[in-house]
Design a protein around this motif. Structure first.
Motif, PDB file in Angstrom:
ATOM      1  N   PHE A  64     -13.963 -10.558 -91.278  1.00  0.00           N
ATOM      2  CA  PHE A  64     -14.629 -11.350 -92.327  1.00  0.00           C
ATOM      3  C   PHE A  64     -13.756 -12.519 -92.742  1.00  0.00           C
ATOM      4  CE2 PHE A  64     -12.376  -7.915 -94.542  1.00  0.00           C
ATOM      5  CZ  PHE A  64     -11.725  -8.566 -95.589  1.00  0.00           C
ATOM      6  N   SER A  65     -14.339 -13.430 -93.521  1.00  0.00           N
ATOM      7  CA  SER A  65     -13.626 -14.597 -94.043  1.00  0.00           C
ATOM      8  C   SER A  65     -13.423 -14.430 -95.539  1.00  0.00           C
ATOM      9  CB  SER A  65     -14.442 -15.877 -93.839  1.00  0.00           C
ATOM     10  OG  SER A  65     -14.838 -16.024 -92.516  1.00  0.00           O
ATOM     11  N   SER A  66     -12.349 -15.065 -96.046  1.00  0.00           N
ATOM     12  CA  SER A  66     -12.213 -15.134 -97.509  1.00  0.00           C
ATOM     13  C   SER A  66     -11.879 -16.576 -97.894  1.00  0.00           C
ATOM     14  CB  SER A  66     -11.191 -14.123 -98.017  1.00  0.00           C
ATOM     15  OG  SER A  66      -9.894 -14.406 -97.534  1.00  0.00           O
ATOM     16  N   VAL A  67     -10.802 -16.786 -98.632  1.00  0.00           N
ATOM     17  CA  VAL A  67     -10.496 -18.137 -99.129  1.00  0.00           C
ATOM     18  C   VAL A  67     -10.023 -19.053 -97.996  1.00  0.00           C
ATOM     19  CG1 VAL A  67      -9.881 -17.317-101.436  1.00  0.00           C
ATOM     20  CG2 VAL A  67      -8.113 -17.508 -99.672  1.00  0.00           C
ATOM     21  N   ARG A  68     -10.061 -20.334 -98.246  1.00  0.00           N
ATOM     22  CA  ARG A  68      -9.547 -21.299 -97.275  1.00  0.00           C
ATOM     23  C   ARG A  68      -8.048 -21.086 -97.063  1.00  0.00           C
ATOM     24  NH1 ARG A  68     -13.192 -23.636 -94.050  1.00  0.00           N
ATOM     25  NH2 ARG A  68     -15.068 -23.045 -95.153  1.00  0.00           N
ATOM     26  N   SER A  69      -7.587 -21.410 -95.878  1.00  0.00           N
ATOM     27  CA  SER A  69      -6.225 -21.040 -95.500  1.00  0.00           C
ATOM     28  C   SER A  69      -5.152 -21.835 -96.234  1.00  0.00           C
ATOM     29  CB  SER A  69      -6.054 -21.211 -93.995  1.00  0.00           C
ATOM     30  OG  SER A  69      -6.419 -22.522 -93.616  1.00  0.00           O
ATOM     31  N   PHE A  70      -5.521 -22.923 -96.950  1.00  0.00           N
ATOM     32  CA  PHE A  70      -4.471 -23.658 -97.668  1.00  0.00           C
ATOM     33  C   PHE A  70      -4.141 -23.004 -99.002  1.00  0.00           C
ATOM     34  CE2 PHE A  70      -8.476 -26.098 -97.804  1.00  0.00           C
ATOM     35  CZ  PHE A  70      -8.834 -25.908 -99.123  1.00  0.00           C
ATOM     36  N   HIS A  71      -4.878 -21.965 -99.384  1.00  0.00           N
ATOM     37  CA  HIS A  71      -4.535 -21.205-100.586  1.00  0.00           C
ATOM     38  C   HIS A  71      -3.534 -20.120-100.219  1.00  0.00           C
ATOM     39  CE1 HIS A  71      -7.658 -23.268-102.723  1.00  0.00           C
ATOM     40  NE2 HIS A  71      -8.501 -22.969-101.753  1.00  0.00           N
ATOM     41  N   ALA A  72      -2.956 -19.484-101.270  1.00  0.00           N
ATOM     42  CA  ALA A  72      -2.001 -18.410-101.022  1.00  0.00           C
ATOM     43  C   ALA A  72      -2.679 -17.316-100.200  1.00  0.00           C
ATOM     44  CB  ALA A  72      -1.522 -17.848-102.347  1.00  0.00           C
ATOM     45  N   PRO A  73      -1.977 -16.723 -99.248  1.00  0.00           N
ATOM     46  CA  PRO A  73      -2.603 -15.738 -98.371  1.00  0.00           C
ATOM     47  C   PRO A  73      -3.074 -14.497 -99.113  1.00  0.00           C
ATOM     48  CG  PRO A  73      -0.227 -15.802 -98.044  1.00  0.00           C
ATOM     49  CD  PRO A  73      -0.571 -16.954 -98.929  1.00  0.00           C
ATOM     50  N   LEU A  74      -4.138 -13.902 -98.627  1.00  0.00           N
ATOM     51  CA  LEU A  74      -4.635 -12.644 -99.163  1.00  0.00           C
ATOM     52  C   LEU A  74      -4.555 -11.601 -98.057  1.00  0.00           C
ATOM     53  CD1 LEU A  74      -7.851 -13.857-101.030  1.00  0.00           C
ATOM     54  CD2 LEU A  74      -5.599 -13.393-102.010  1.00  0.00           C
ATOM     55  N   VAL A  75      -4.488 -10.352 -98.480  1.00  0.00           N
ATOM     56  CA  VAL A  75      -4.420  -9.263 -97.518  1.00  0.00           C
ATOM     57  C   VAL A  75      -5.800  -8.618 -97.421  1.00  0.00           C
ATOM     58  CG1 VAL A  75      -3.279  -7.104 -96.930  1.00  0.00           C
ATOM     59  CG2 VAL A  75      -2.021  -8.877 -98.174  1.00  0.00           C
ATOM     60  N   GLY A  76      -6.373  -8.643 -96.244  1.00  0.00           N
ATOM     61  CA  GLY A  76      -7.705  -8.074 -96.048  1.00  0.00           C
ATOM     62  C   GLY A  76      -7.638  -6.592 -95.713  1.00  0.00           C
ATOM     63  N   GLY A  77      -8.651  -5.862 -96.137  1.00  0.00           N
ATOM     64  CA  GLY A  77      -8.706  -4.440 -95.826  1.00  0.00           C
ATOM     65  C   GLY A  77     -10.127  -3.923 -95.912  1.00  0.00           C
ATOM     66  N   VAL A  78     -10.293  -2.670 -95.535  1.00  0.00           N
ATOM     67  CA  VAL A  78     -11.607  -2.039 -95.573  1.00  0.00           C
ATOM     68  C   VAL A  78     -11.463  -0.666 -96.214  1.00  0.00           C
ATOM     69  CG1 VAL A  78     -13.330  -0.928 -94.110  1.00  0.00           C
ATOM     70  CG2 VAL A  78     -12.621  -3.259 -93.617  1.00  0.00           C
ATOM     71  N   LEU A  79     -12.333  -0.382 -97.193  1.00  0.00           N
ATOM     72  CA  LEU A  79     -12.462   0.972 -97.735  1.00  0.00           C
ATOM     73  C   LEU A  79     -13.612   1.629 -96.987  1.00  0.00           C
ATOM     74  CD1 LEU A  79     -12.158   0.003-101.469  1.00  0.00           C
ATOM     75  CD2 LEU A  79     -10.648   1.639-100.305  1.00  0.00           C
ATOM     76  N   ILE A  80     -13.392   2.819 -96.485  1.00  0.00           N
ATOM     77  CA  ILE A  80     -14.407   3.411 -95.610  1.00  0.00           C
ATOM     78  C   ILE A  80     -14.557   4.902 -95.861  1.00  0.00           C
ATOM     79  CG2 ILE A  80     -12.717   3.668 -93.720  1.00  0.00           C
ATOM     80  CD1 ILE A  80     -15.077   3.091 -91.787  1.00  0.00           C
TER      81      ILE A  80
ATOM     82  N   ARG B  35      -5.415 -14.181 -90.148  1.00  0.00           N
ATOM     83  CA  ARG B  35      -5.290 -15.297 -89.219  1.00  0.00           C
ATOM     84  C   ARG B  35      -6.006 -16.498 -89.803  1.00  0.00           C
ATOM     85  NH1 ARG B  35      -7.547 -12.258 -83.973  1.00  0.00           N
ATOM     86  NH2 ARG B  35      -9.283 -11.930 -85.375  1.00  0.00           N
ATOM     87  N   TYR B  36      -5.673 -17.637 -89.314  1.00  0.00           N
ATOM     88  CA  TYR B  36      -6.415 -18.850 -89.644  1.00  0.00           C
ATOM     89  C   TYR B  36      -6.018 -19.895 -88.623  1.00  0.00           C
ATOM     90  CZ  TYR B  36      -2.032 -20.569 -91.619  1.00  0.00           C
ATOM     91  OH  TYR B  36      -0.734 -20.947 -91.780  1.00  0.00           O
TER      92      TYR B  36
ATOM     93  N   THR C 237     -12.336  -5.667 -98.641  1.00  0.00           N
ATOM     94  CA  THR C 237     -11.563  -6.019 -99.834  1.00  0.00           C
ATOM     95  C   THR C 237     -10.495  -7.054 -99.470  1.00  0.00           C
ATOM     96  OG1 THR C 237      -9.838  -4.352 -99.476  1.00  0.00           O
ATOM     97  CG2 THR C 237     -11.766  -3.666-100.754  1.00  0.00           C
ATOM     98  N   VAL C 238     -10.073  -7.802-100.492  1.00  0.00           N
ATOM     99  CA  VAL C 238      -8.871  -8.626-100.344  1.00  0.00           C
ATOM    100  C   VAL C 238      -7.941  -8.344-101.521  1.00  0.00           C
ATOM    101  CG1 VAL C 238      -9.776 -10.527 -98.943  1.00  0.00           C
ATOM    102  CG2 VAL C 238     -10.108 -10.569-101.419  1.00  0.00           C
ATOM    103  N   ARG C 239      -6.636  -8.402-101.281  1.00  0.00           N
ATOM    104  CA  ARG C 239      -5.619  -8.206-102.311  1.00  0.00           C
ATOM    105  C   ARG C 239      -4.615  -9.331-102.200  1.00  0.00           C
ATOM    106  NH1 ARG C 239      -5.365  -1.893-102.493  1.00  0.00           N
ATOM    107  NH2 ARG C 239      -7.316  -1.554-101.411  1.00  0.00           N
ATOM    108  N   LYS C 240      -3.911  -9.590-103.302  1.00  0.00           N
ATOM    109  CA  LYS C 240      -2.869 -10.615-103.240  1.00  0.00           C
ATOM    110  C   LYS C 240      -1.685 -10.120-102.428  1.00  0.00           C
ATOM    111  CE  LYS C 240      -3.809 -13.061-107.507  1.00  0.00           C
ATOM    112  NZ  LYS C 240      -3.239 -13.489-108.793  1.00  0.00           N
TER     113      LYS C 240
END
Ligand SMILES: *[C@@H]1O[C@H](CO)[C@@H](O)[C@H](O)[C@H]1NC(C)=O
Length: 566
Positions: free
Chosen positions: A58-74, A91-92, A129-132
């Motif tokens: 999935f996608s989240s914020v644009r890559s010029f912002h501070a990175p986020l950590v993607g994950g999945v609750l399942i 990745r970006y 989900t995304v986390r800082k």
């Protein structure tokens, strides 16, 4: 006139009025949805073992912002998503193709979470989900808006299981098709109108809303290796079903195809295979975002895995760095042989997505070529734009792959590649990729008794008889072209009298293919017609160039016998 007819006419007029209020979006006036950086573009791909592994992207914020950590609750219940799995790294990519025209492009953060240790044939529920930071709790959707000032997050009703919504969508399509026909009938003699009509508009997702940020989605794992899917039955028998779409793009007919597929096959499909030429970005990477916005609007590829194959329009040379296949590699995560070796093309400038790109290009592993077994099928995806010459990395891998297929476990061997080895149409006969595939790869298909070879590239439909080295023979593979998936369905026949290996050829209808596997020896191939080509008059085509095959009306349906056992 009965009240019912008056009512339906009124409704029709109202609908038409409403449709006319929608903005007409021209090539230069479209916009990807930002969704205030919340989670979108969710799509699935199988892992190496589709019975126990799935990858969520999935996608989240644009890559010029501070990175986020993607994950999945399942979990196996929507109320209990008790397992959290995190991505290895986000990745970006940045790109500057056609800088003068389109400006700098920064992709969103592209998250891919590889989930393992699942149970076969099991329904799972998941939430992205995304986390800082990975030791912090997930950000609420509204919190990601910090990254994109001034954009308010649109609330969205979850339409995913809403039949009225799908129905309305279909009705809209019918009305639009009617409108098109009416306007073309009115303006047949006016060249301006005609060329406007032939210049297909891109899918307009600007009116669409962002996916609900906390949506709990669902997918089902594949059956155990060597088995059929007991949960999807045809005539009370377990089976497996894949859909194949070539050259899909993001146009009106692409939408027609997707609506048809969602409406009729959503609950029957095990996977969707795209046979190359995916987004038709024309070097403008914002079109990748609009392509996934388009996918977001139809709630399918977040439930059914989508496997991809590289086409010429996916090469997309980057202007400054000469890198190729950047978006294709970064936006998807196929079951890799090993991590991608992405190359550059520093030959003469010019659009590499033209009809005849140079051969070979430098792109190994990653999403370029890969394979997986699914139930009783083994699926191989090739990249015709990487080298297929004997001694090349892909060729050596392919030979090892073909040798290792255990046909008693996976009796069906299916290859997907963008270019067709057999081509009854009057285009692409000098493509270096096709010549190389014909010379080096077809003998392997024949030797290893590949059952079905699916290609795109030609914007048409074609099915061959079982054929080997141009001679029909029961022992040879069947080749199909499914390139009429959305992009400009138009192709003249190469010869009036079809070659002896042709079973069906048609370039008057858009559609998609399905392959349903019943058991080790029998499967059914269907070409499902979903739209009429505006590029040629079927009668003209029919009379002038072919007296053997009538144009296809609804479908081409054939039972395939597994020639491995003949
Ligand atoms: C395989 O499926 C076909 C089509 O449904 C059927 O006719 C055939 O009898 C089946 N073969 C076996 C061995 O079950």
């Amino acid at each position: 006139m009965t009240t019912r007819i008056i009512l339906s006419r009124t409704l029709r007029i109202l609908l038409l009025l409403w449709i006319n209020t929608l903005p007409v979006v021209h090539a230069s006036r479209y916009r990807a949805r930002s969704c205030a950086g919340s989670i979108r573009h969710v799509h699935l791909a199988v892992g190496h073992d589709p019975a126990t592994q799935m990858t969520v992207s999935f996608s989240s914020v644009r890559s010029f912002h501070a990175p986020l950590v993607g994950g999945v609750l399942i979990g196996t219940s929507p109320d209990n998503l008790d397992v959290y799995i995190e991505e290895k790294e986000h990745r970006y990519y940045n790109a500057t193709p056609d800088k003068a025209k389109h400006g700098e492009y920064h992709s969103p953060l592209l998250h891919a979470i590889r989930i393992k240790d699942l149970e076969p044939s099991t329904t799972y529920y998941y939430k992205c989900t995304v986390r800082k930071r990975h030791d912090e709790s997930p950000l609420e959707a509204s919190e990601t808006a910090w990254a994109l000032r001034g954009n308010s997050l649109k609330k969205r009703k979850d339409h995913s299981h809403d039949h009225d919504y799908m129905k309305a969508n279909q009705q809209q399509e019918v009305m639009r098709a009617e409108e098109r026909e009416e306007s073309s009938a009115d303006n047949d003699d006016e060249p301006d109108q005609r060329s406007r009509q032939l210049d297909l508009d891109y899918y307009d997702g600007t009116q669409g809303e962002c996916p609900p940020p906390n949506k709990i989605r669902t997918f089902q794992t594949g059956p155990a290796l060597g088995s059929l899917d007991q949960t999807k039955k045809t005539n009370n028998q377990p089976s497996l079903k894949f859909a194949y779409i070539g050259d899909i793009g993001q146009f009106e007919h692409s939408q027609e195809n997707i609506v048809h597929l969602v409406t009729h096959e959503r609950n029957n499909l095990n996977a969707i295979m795209l046979a190359g030429d995916i987004a038709y970005t024309g070097y403008d990477n914002r079109r990748w975002d609009t392509f996934f916005d388009f996918m977001d609007d139809f709630f399918m590829v977040d439930e059914i895995p989508m496997q991809i194959c590289a086409g010429n329009h996916d090469i997309e040379k980057e202007e400054n760095s000469n890198e190729i296949f950047l978006a294709y590699e970064h936006r998807f995560d196929m079951p890799h042989v090993q991590p991608a070796q992405l190359g550059v093309y520093d030959g003469p400038s010019g659009h590499l997505n033209m009809d005849a790109p140079p051969y070979p290009l430098d792109y190994e592993y990653g999403n370029a070529y890969y394979a997986f077994s699914y139930g009783i099928t083994h699926n191989i995806f090739l990249n015709a734009y990487s080298s297929m010459d004997p001694g090349s990395i892909q060729y050596k891998w392919l030979v090892r792959e073909l040798q290792s297929v255990e046909r008693r476990v996976t009796p069906w061997l299916i290859v997907t590649m963008h270019v067709p080895v057999y081509n009854a149409f009057d285009v692409h006969h000098h493509d270096l990729q096709i010549l190389a595939a014909k010379e080096h790869i077809e003998p392997l298909f024949v030797q290893y008794k590949v059952n079905l070879v699916v290609a795109g590239h030609i914007h048409a439909y074609q099915r061959t008889k079982n054929v080997a080295m141009d001679e029909p023979t029961p022992k040879g593979p069947v080749h199909v072209v499914v390139g009429a998936g959305g992009r400009q369905c138009k192709a003249q026949f190469q010869t009036e009298e079809p070659a002896p290996w042709v079973a069906v050829r048609d370039a008057t209808r858009y559609g998609y293919g399905t392959l349903e596997i019943f058991n080790a020896t029998h499967a059914q191939w269907d070409w499902v017609v979903t739209g009429h080509s505006e590029y040629q008059d079927e009668n003209v085509l029919w009379k002038q160039t072919d007296t053997t095959f009538p144009p296809l009306r609804h479908s081409d349906s054939v039972v395939l016998e597994n020639q491995f056992f003949l």
